[in-house]
Write a protein that holds these residues in place. Structure first.
Motif, mmCIF file in Angstrom:
data_model
loop_
_atom_site.group_PDB
_atom_site.id
_atom_site.type_symbol
_atom_site.label_atom_id
_atom_site.label_comp_id
_atom_site.label_asym_id
_atom_site.label_seq_id
_atom_site.Cartn_x
_atom_site.Cartn_y
_atom_site.Cartn_z
ATOM 1 N N GLU A 337 -4.724 -3.938 3.044
ATOM 2 C CA GLU A 337 -4.057 -3.053 2.086
ATOM 3 C C GLU A 337 -4.173 -3.647 0.689
ATOM 4 O O GLU A 337 -3.526 -4.643 0.381
ATOM 5 C CB GLU A 337 -2.583 -2.861 2.453
ATOM 6 C CG GLU A 337 -2.356 -1.879 3.591
ATOM 7 C CD GLU A 337 -0.903 -1.441 3.680
ATOM 8 O OE1 GLU A 337 -0.031 -2.113 3.096
ATOM 9 O OE2 GLU A 337 -0.635 -0.416 4.328
ATOM 10 N N LYS A 394 -6.591 -1.604 10.966
ATOM 11 C CA LYS A 394 -6.582 -0.316 10.265
ATOM 12 C C LYS A 394 -7.997 0.243 10.200
ATOM 13 O O LYS A 394 -8.944 -0.477 9.875
ATOM 14 C CB LYS A 394 -6.025 -0.469 8.855
ATOM 15 C CG LYS A 394 -4.517 -0.575 8.781
ATOM 16 C CD LYS A 394 -4.049 -0.577 7.340
ATOM 17 C CE LYS A 394 -2.520 -0.556 7.267
ATOM 18 N NZ LYS A 394 -1.943 -1.793 7.841
ATOM 19 N N ARG A 428 -2.015 4.622 3.023
ATOM 20 C CA ARG A 428 -1.108 5.018 4.097
ATOM 21 C C ARG A 428 -1.106 6.525 4.290
ATOM 22 O O ARG A 428 -1.090 7.020 5.424
ATOM 23 C CB ARG A 428 0.299 4.500 3.791
ATOM 24 C CG ARG A 428 0.392 2.972 3.839
ATOM 25 C CD ARG A 428 1.687 2.456 3.223
ATOM 26 N NE ARG A 428 1.671 0.997 3.128
ATOM 27 C CZ ARG A 428 2.599 0.282 2.500
ATOM 28 N NH1 ARG A 428 3.603 0.896 1.875
ATOM 29 N NH2 ARG A 428 2.522 -1.043 2.463
ATOM 30 N N LEU A 431 -4.553 7.740 5.827
ATOM 31 C CA LEU A 431 -4.631 7.377 7.238
ATOM 32 C C LEU A 431 -3.692 8.238 8.079
ATOM 33 O O LEU A 431 -4.049 8.677 9.184
ATOM 34 C CB LEU A 431 -4.301 5.891 7.425
ATOM 35 C CG LEU A 431 -5.331 4.891 6.888
ATOM 36 C CD1 LEU A 431 -4.830 3.459 7.078
ATOM 37 C CD2 LEU A 431 -6.681 5.066 7.578
#
Length: 589
Positions: A337, A394, A428, A431
């Motif tokens: 991130e 992720k 975020r 996704l």
């Protein structure tokens, strides 16, 4: 003390520099070392100023060519726990940063880095910054040859080299593998490996760079032979050192010199200077290029667990891995991130490199991520399972769902907005919506800078943003200038300015752009290719220009009053009134 990996070919460190730094900090605290001199000294040793305070620093660790070993990550994890905030940050230039370090502890971090052959020397300041190399160099199916040894040799030659200690401004080299991967046209010296009649060499691009004013680099000549690589590099640096603008801090990058002089004149000057350098340099002034192939040995697998049945594996495989030119091997990109990773995850990542990378090391990427190379196809399921357990699985690493965000107001003196947090919020959201699984968005990018200085590389993004402030009456709110259709491949192009977008409307605007694209695209289009067509006036749908897109976005970006929406006037990650307070920048110090 961490054990050194015998495969690490170069020791970049000098332990005495840590002792000298500690001594100089004491002199500075005692008032026996003036502030400007200490600032230059601090930056030369990789300690960057932290927002609005002189008591803390950000330590930037150079990772030449992005090569990082497990023992490096374990040591950085320990140093982060002991002297920083329990996390580290991967930058867009293959550095690793430790934030909010007490000034007196910087020397302890330098000492710990030296134990494992790393350094922060010249990671900041007016010198040759970290020499970058594409994480796909050596494994890319489209490359002529592996440029990694040349990147490492260039980094070793210029590190602590007297000719690079007092340049007019920072100076950057980028080596890449092919036209598609890397940013060869957007740095001072960009290099793409090439061959001619069986001879190795490079396509060399000069004078590119991102900033308040960005320029695309120019190709020096059709082909630069391998033997001329160092002569060319020295020549360009000597010209910049001699003619760069040392008086005007806002215009003292080499790209301004090239622009003001004109490319043809600058090109001729480089070629003449190179002839002089070639004739006058000692025979011992050579690049030490180590082309010895690394040992590729698949690690012994002690765990037969399968991750292919775990949720998300298929999407992760599609959006985070690339087949290498070496049969049966893949490169796996670990998504972070906005480049952040905890100290615990650093240790986990070190273990996974040992267990699954057949070359025993990783590469820092260009997009604030980490590439594990030479992962055997049979090892992908268990690797995914372990990444999932470590919180590092992720998906979307190679898609638009992994935005770049500079540190912004979390630490930078010049930042106007919290670009770092905004990048995380976008990631975020995308996704959560499953947009990482949309092939039409795979080759697009979102890049965010907290100010016009382009540390987040917004100028070459499909959708780029840089921070500023907006105002309704007396009330200020965080705002971003948005550009569209930038790219950094063979058709490198700077993005076109579109609109000013309030921070709290950035995500709705991105989603609206995707909606507009889907309503107008043709078969085979991606968002990147469609926006390029719009920006170049080649689109024949209802959307024929970037201005047309702006008109469609206008209803979304009208600011409400503070009474109507108090949250609109707060930046991400802040619960206080927005303001544009800045300090003295250190990019040019």
């Amino acid at each position: 003390m961490q054990a050194r990996d015998p495969r690490q070919k170069i020791d970049w460190s000098r332990m005495e520099e840590a002792d000298n730094f500690a001594k100089t900090v004491r002199l500075f605290r005692q008032g026996r070392y003036d502030a400007d001199s200490f600032r230059r000294f601090r930056l030369q040793h990789g300690a960057y100023g932290t927002r609005m305070t002189g008591d803390y620093a950000m330590v930037r660790i150079k990772i030449p060519a992005g090569e990082v070993y497990p023992h490096h990550l374990e040591q950085i994890s320990r140093l982060s726990e002991q002297y920083s905030i329990g996390s580290a940050h991967f930058s867009t230039r293959e550095n690793i940063q430790l934030h909010w370090v007490i000034l007196e502890d910087v020397s302890e971090i330098m000492r710990g880095l030296a134990e494992v052959g790393l350094t922060s020397r010249e990671a900041c300041g007016n010198t040759v910054r970290n020499v970058m190399c594409s994480p796909l160099s050596g494994v890319c199916p489209d490359e002529e040859f592996d440029s990694t040894p040349y990147a490492l040799a260039t980094a070793r030659f210029f590190l602590r080299n007297p000719m690079a200690q007092n340049l007019p401004r920072k100076f950057k080299f980028n080596f890449t593998c092919c036209e598609q991967h890397g940013m060869a046209r957007m740095v001072d010296v960009g290099l793409i490996p090439a061959t001619r009649d069986g001879e190795r060499g490079f396509k060399v691009f000069l004078g590119g760079g991102l900033g308040n004013k960005s320029y695309v680099g120019h190709q020096l000549e059709e082909f630069t032979p391998e033997e001329d690589l160092l002569y060319t590099s020295i020549s360009v640096m000597r010209i910049f050192d001699r003619l760069g603008d040392r008086k005007n801090m806002a215009r003292n990058r080499m790209r301004y010199l090239v622009h003001d002089m004109g490319w043809e004149k600058f090109q001729n000057l480089v070629l003449k200077e190179r002839a002089i350098v070639r004739a006058t340099q000692s025979v011992v002034t050579q690049l030490q290029v180590d082309r010895t192939p690394g040992v590729i040995r698949r690690p012994l697998q002690v765990c037969d667990e399968s991750g292919s049945s775990r949720d998300g594996y298929a999407k992760w495989l599609k959006t985070n891995t690339m087949p290498q030119k070496q049969p049966e091997y893949h490169t796996v990109f670990v998504t972070l991130e906005a480049g952040d990773i905890t100290s615990g995850q650093l240790v986990s990542l070190a273990g996974l490199i040992r267990e699954h990378s057949s070359e025993g090391k990783a590469r820092a990427g260009f997009s604030q991520n980490v590439a594990l190379r030479y992962v055997h196809k049979d090892d992908l399921p268990p690797l995914y399972s372990k990444l999932l357990d470590a919180g590092l699985a992720k998906s979307g690493a190679l898609t638009m769902s992994a935005p770049i965000g500079c540190s912004g107001t979390t630490s930078c003196n010049l930042a106007l907005t919290n670009s770092h947090r905004l990048a995380k919020e976008i990631q975020r959201k995308l996704l959560a919506m499953g947009l990482d699984d949309d092939p039409d968005l795979y080759d697009s990018s979102i890049k965010i800078s907290g100010c016009p200085n382009s540390c987040g590389q917004h100028g070459i993004a499909t959708i780029g943003f840089y921070g500023g402030g907006g105002r309704v009456g007396k009330d200020m709110y965080p705002n971003y200038q948005m550009s569209l259709a930038g790219r950094s491949d063979a058709g490198t192009m700077l993005g076109q300015t579109c609109a000013r977008v309030p921070a709290k409307r950035v995500i709705p605007v991105i989603l609206k752009i995707i909606e507009i694209f889907r309503g107008n695209k043709k078969p085979g289009d991606t968002l990147k290719s469609w926006l390029h067509r719009v920006a170049t006036g080649a689109e024949d749908s209802d959307v024929k220009s970037i201005s047309d897109i702006k008109k469609m976005l206008d209803p979304l970006i009208v600011p409400p009053t503070k009474d109507e929406d108090p949250d609109f006037y707060l930046d991400y990650g802040s619960d206080t009134n927005y303001h544009t307070k800045t300090g003295k920048g250190e990019c040019a110090a």
